[in-house]
Design a protein around this motif. Structure first.
Motif, short mmCIF file in Angstrom:
data_model
loop_
_atom_site.label_atom_id
_atom_site.label_comp_id
_atom_site.label_asym_id
_atom_site.label_seq_id
_atom_site.Cartn_x
_atom_site.Cartn_y
_atom_site.Cartn_z
N ARG A 150 0.85 -1.18 0.00
CA ARG A 150 0.00 0.00 0.00
C ARG A 150 0.89 1.24 0.00
N ILE A 151 0.62 2.15 -0.93
CA ILE A 151 1.43 3.35 -1.03
C ILE A 151 0.51 4.57 -0.99
N GLN A 152 0.86 5.54 -0.16
CA GLN A 152 0.02 6.71 0.04
C GLN A 152 0.87 7.98 -0.08
N CYS A 153 0.26 9.05 -0.56
CA CYS A 153 0.92 10.35 -0.52
C CYS A 153 -0.03 11.38 0.06
N GLU A 154 0.53 12.41 0.65
CA GLU A 154 -0.28 13.36 1.41
C GLU A 154 -0.84 14.48 0.56
N LYS A 155 0.03 15.16 -0.21
CA LYS A 155 -0.39 16.34 -0.95
C LYS A 155 -0.35 16.14 -2.46
N SER A 156 0.56 15.34 -2.93
CA SER A 156 0.71 15.16 -4.37
C SER A 156 -0.26 14.10 -4.85
N GLU A 157 0.01 13.52 -6.01
CA GLU A 157 -0.82 12.44 -6.49
C GLU A 157 0.05 11.42 -7.21
N PHE A 158 -0.38 10.16 -7.15
CA PHE A 158 0.33 9.09 -7.81
C PHE A 158 -0.25 8.83 -9.19
N ARG A 257 -14.92 7.93 -19.58
CA ARG A 257 -13.92 8.08 -20.61
C ARG A 257 -13.50 9.54 -20.78
N GLY A 258 -12.19 9.77 -20.88
CA GLY A 258 -11.67 11.11 -21.06
C GLY A 258 -11.35 11.82 -19.76
N GLU A 259 -11.73 11.24 -18.63
CA GLU A 259 -11.43 11.85 -17.34
C GLU A 259 -10.33 11.06 -16.64
N ARG A 260 -9.78 11.65 -15.57
CA ARG A 260 -8.69 11.02 -14.87
C ARG A 260 -8.92 11.11 -13.37
N ASN A 261 -8.57 10.07 -12.67
CA ASN A 261 -8.69 10.06 -11.21
C ASN A 261 -7.45 10.67 -10.57
N PHE A 262 -7.62 11.16 -9.35
CA PHE A 262 -6.49 11.61 -8.55
C PHE A 262 -6.22 10.53 -7.51
N VAL A 263 -5.12 9.82 -7.66
CA VAL A 263 -4.83 8.68 -6.80
C VAL A 263 -3.81 9.07 -5.74
N LYS A 264 -4.22 9.01 -4.50
CA LYS A 264 -3.33 9.29 -3.38
C LYS A 264 -3.09 8.05 -2.52
N ASP A 265 -3.85 7.01 -2.77
CA ASP A 265 -3.79 5.81 -1.94
C ASP A 265 -4.10 4.62 -2.83
N ILE A 308 5.32 10.50 1.87
CA ILE A 308 4.99 9.24 1.21
C ILE A 308 5.02 8.14 2.27
N LYS A 309 3.94 7.37 2.35
CA LYS A 309 3.87 6.25 3.28
C LYS A 309 3.76 4.94 2.51
#
Length: 340
Positions: A150-158, A257-265, A308-309
């Motif tokens: 499991r990988i997490q970030c606080e402010k940025s995005e993966f 379609r055409g959209e993007r998720n913001f992945v932090k976890d 980053i955790k």
């Protein structure tokens, strides 16, 4: 081709290179430039930037950080039967990255550098501002006897491409919504054209025997069409991949379609129970760019830190943790501090 003959041919399918080709094309088309305008920056940094790094993940270089064991100068000396993982950070644009053993709790990586932000004198609101950036930032976590990461970030995005999930979906016949026989009308057509051709045939009832019991979606709900080959390299089928299935492999792609998720976890699963397991995630520190676009005089060292955790669960239930602080120094170079 009769249905029975077609099914017999499918038994000998050889995986094609459609997905690799598609990803490589995106990398080529969206490769980050040294100078990027603000309006394109978010798309370049938060969109396809990760693809270039992830596709070349096997060539990772830069920072190596070991957890709970010592790595000797020869790269060996790993205690047997001990659950460990290694975090590798890639930040270089060189063709032959150099691996550097890190023994300190804090390290500066000059291969990643935010050099400057230049205002556009024509655009007072800075909509035309440019940033000059060197390198990229991507993580690899690997080890033995890993069950999940499991990988997490606080402010940025993966930005993540889960290659294990892709292979798993392929291996378990979960990749295609359905497959129809190949015909030359699909050759040299764009992805959208192929989808339109297939849906038109479905509407006309041409594929009824191949889609019995299948749910037919709208064009926007399909991500792509793949040509399927037999063991001799002959085209034998055309498979349709839904956006929903594609997003399982690339979670930064929205099911719309055409959209993007913001992945932090995100959690990577060792679906094939491989003894040696690795996964990759690229970080896009968008908060840094947004602040600099608002005030280009902000010192790099005063930009907010990110955390980053990493939680690694092993097959025996053991869980080990990593926590890392990301920041920039006054020169705009990346600084990573190990917190745990």
């Amino acid at each position: 081709m009769k249905l029975e003959d077609f099914k017999n041919s499918i038994d000998n399918i050889k995986p094609d290179l459609y997905m690799e080709t598609r990803l490589a094309q995106k990398v080529y088309e969206a490769a980050p430039k040294k100078r990027s305008k603000r309006k394109l920056a978010v798309a370049a940094v938060s969109g396809f930037l990760s693809l270039a790094i992830l596709i070349t993940a096997l060539g990772f270089g830069g920072l190596w950080r070991s957890q709970n064991f010592y790595v000797g100068n020869d790269g060996s000396c790993v205690p047997p039967n001990e659950n460990t993982f290694i975090l590798s950070v890639y930040a270089s644009e060189t063709d032959e990255p150099i691996y550097t053993q890190i023994d300190d709790d804090m390290v500066t990586l000059p291969d990643y550098k935010l050099n400057d932000v230049i205002p556009d004198i024509v655009s007072p609101d800075l909509d035309g501002a440019e940033y000059i950036e060197t390198g990229d930032l991507s993580f690899e976590i690997k080890g033995e006897n890993i069950e999940s990461v499991r990988i997490q970030c606080e402010k940025s995005e993966f930005h993540i491409i889960d290659f294990t999930k892709f292979e798993y979906l392929k291996a378990n016949d979960e990749w295609y919504d359905f497959v129809v026989p190949y015909s030359d009308e699909y050759a040299w057509k764009s992805n959208n054209e192929c989808i339109d051709i297939m849906l038109k045939h479905i509407e006309n009832g041409d594929y009824d025997e191949y889609i019995v019991g299948k749910e037919i979606k709208s064009a926007d709900e399909y991500a792509g069409v793949e040509i399927i080959y037999d063991e001799n390299g002959n085209e034998i089928g055309v498979g349709l991949v839904s956006v929903e299935t594609y997003s399982k492999f690339s979670p930064t792609v929205s099911t719309v379609r055409g959209e993007r998720n913001f992945v932090k976890d995100y959690t990577f699963i060792n679906l094939f129970e491989e003894k040696e397991f690795s996964c990759h995630a690229t970080v896009s520190p968008l908060v840094w760019y947004e602040i600099l676009f608002e005030d280009i005089n902000t010192p790099f060292s005063q930009l907010p830190h990110d955390t980053i955790k990493i939680n690694v669960t092993f097959n025996d239930g053991t869980v080990k943790y990593g926590k890392y602080d990301l920041s920039l120094n006054d020169n705009g170079e990346l600084v990573i501090k190990t917190l745990a």
